[in-house]
Design an enzyme around this catalytic site. Structure first.
Site, PDB file in Angstrom:
ATOM      1  N   ASN A  79       0.866  -1.187   0.000  1.00  0.00           N
ATOM      2  CA  ASN A  79       0.000   0.000   0.000  1.00  0.00           C
ATOM      3  C   ASN A  79       0.899   1.232   0.000  1.00  0.00           C
ATOM      4  OD1 ASN A  79      -1.815   2.031   0.411  1.00  0.00           O
ATOM      5  ND2 ASN A  79      -2.483   1.367   2.444  1.00  0.00           N
ATOM      6  N   TRP A  80       0.903   1.915  -1.130  1.00  0.00           N
ATOM      7  CA  TRP A  80       1.814   3.061  -1.267  1.00  0.00           C
ATOM      8  C   TRP A  80       1.346   4.290  -0.496  1.00  0.00           C
ATOM      9  CZ3 TRP A  80       3.642   3.426  -7.106  1.00  0.00           C
ATOM     10  CH2 TRP A  80       4.309   2.239  -7.434  1.00  0.00           C
ATOM     11  N   LYS A  81       0.076   4.335  -0.136  1.00  0.00           N
ATOM     12  CA  LYS A  81      -0.511   5.538   0.504  1.00  0.00           C
ATOM     13  C   LYS A  81      -0.216   6.755  -0.384  1.00  0.00           C
ATOM     14  CE  LYS A  81      -0.247   3.152   4.887  1.00  0.00           C
ATOM     15  NZ  LYS A  81      -0.206   3.213   6.337  1.00  0.00           N
ATOM     16  N   HIS A 128      -9.711   1.480   4.613  1.00  0.00           N
ATOM     17  CA  HIS A 128      -8.449   1.576   5.350  1.00  0.00           C
ATOM     18  C   HIS A 128      -8.649   2.484   6.569  1.00  0.00           C
ATOM     19  CE1 HIS A 128      -4.313   2.536   6.346  1.00  0.00           C
ATOM     20  NE2 HIS A 128      -3.992   1.431   5.705  1.00  0.00           N
ATOM     21  N   GLU A 187      -6.068  -5.071  10.186  1.00  0.00           N
ATOM     22  CA  GLU A 187      -5.039  -4.079  10.492  1.00  0.00           C
ATOM     23  C   GLU A 187      -5.395  -3.370  11.795  1.00  0.00           C
ATOM     24  OE1 GLU A 187      -2.759  -2.746   6.730  1.00  0.00           O
ATOM     25  OE2 GLU A 187      -4.454  -1.428   6.960  1.00  0.00           O
TER      26      GLU A 187
HETATM   27  P1  13P Z   1       2.675   0.073   7.926  1.00  0.00           P
HETATM   28  O1  13P Z   1       3.158  -1.200   7.288  1.00  0.00           O
HETATM   29  O2  13P Z   1       3.514   1.269   7.556  1.00  0.00           O
HETATM   30  O3  13P Z   1       2.464  -0.068   9.396  1.00  0.00           O
HETATM   31  O4  13P Z   1       1.248   0.408   7.282  1.00  0.00           O
HETATM   32  C1  13P Z   1       0.304  -0.613   7.280  1.00  0.00           C
HETATM   33  C2  13P Z   1      -0.819  -0.199   6.441  1.00  0.00           C
HETATM   34  O5  13P Z   1      -1.522   0.758   6.739  1.00  0.00           O
HETATM   35  C3  13P Z   1      -1.054  -0.951   5.210  1.00  0.00           C
HETATM   36  O6  13P Z   1      -2.292  -0.651   4.674  1.00  0.00           O
END
Ligand code: 13P
Length: 241
Positions: free
Chosen positions: A8-10, A90, A160
């Site tokens: 997930n690149w955000k 998310h 998550e």
């Molecule tokens: P991190 O791996 O940076 O904790 O982020 C997890 C996430 O939000 C994946 O969607």
């Protein structure tokens, strides 16, 4: 058993960085492990057209189908540029952009109606966990976000825990085993689904992925920061296969 790793690149990467990441990661090709990249909207078309071995997902989709909604990106737009599916719900969408289970449910059904895949995120906050409400929260998120949903072949669930995202501290592995058992039980009980594809997300790195592989029956992971450096993501991939 399906094995999946999702990056997930955000809100990160320029187009140049996106191409470099795909150049490196798309060299990995093992039919036993599916690699998905959830990328910012502007890069979907180029990446989906130019690289093999990696499935291109979005990180969101509009809850409206089209019309006078300035700034929205709809399912038809995403399908027309070759996306395969989307992350939905998310925790950053839930908490920063106030997305409710009802809105998430609308998005899930829009994707299902368009035969597109869904990675549905669920997870409790630290307060909810400390108050002993984790299982109630997970149960409610699952049944509320999946109301009216029937095509479970299109669904992947990502557990998550909100407190584990971006903190560098993943869940304790015994707590993940417990959560996995609980989530799989809900799918059996509520939907008669035995084999939901289930990922863990929250500070996964090249060490924690080995624990997921060796000590759980999860199908893989949804990874943020540790996946942004392609070399590091390749190490995670190699520790999972
Ligand atoms: P991190 O791996 O940076 O904790 O982020 C997890 C996430 O939000 C994946 O969607």
């Amino acid at each position: 058993m399906k094995y999946v790793l999702v990056s997930n690149w955000k809100a990160n990467f320029t187009l140049d960085e996106a191409c470099k990441w795909f150049e490196l990661v798309s060299n990995f090709n093992n039919p036993g492990l599916r690699i998905i990249a959830s990328v910012p909207y502007p890069y979907i078309q180029f990446l989906a057209q130019n690289y093999r071995n990696i499935d291109v997902f979005s990180q969101n989709v509009s809850h409206v189908l089209g019309g006078a909604y300035t700034g929205e990106v709809t399912i038809s737009m995403l399908k027309s540029v070759g996306f395969k599916g989307s992350i939905i719900g998310h925790s950053e969408r839930r908490h920063i952009f106030n997305e409710s289970d009802d809105v998430i449910n609308k998005k899930v059904l829009i994707l299902e109606n368009n035969s597109s895949e869904i990675i549905l995120c669920i997870g409790e906050t630290l307060i909810e966990r400390n108050e002993g409400r984790t299982k109630d929260v997970l149960y409610n998120q699952i049944v509320n976000c999946l109301r009216g949903f029937v095509n479970f072949n299109l669904l992947t669930v990502a557990y998550e825990p909100v407190w584990a995202i971006g903190t560098g501290v993943p869940i304790k592995i015994e707590d993940l085993v417990d959560a996995e058992r609980f989530i799989r039980k809900i799918f059996k009980q509520e939907f008669n689904v035995d084999d939901i594809v289930l990922l863990y997300g929250g500070s996964v790195d090249k060490e924690f992925i080995k624990l997921i592989k060796n000590e759980t029956t999860m199908n893989g992971a949804l990874i943020g920061s540790a996946s942004w450096d392609p070399q590091n993501f390749l190490k995670i991939i190699h520790n999972f296969v």
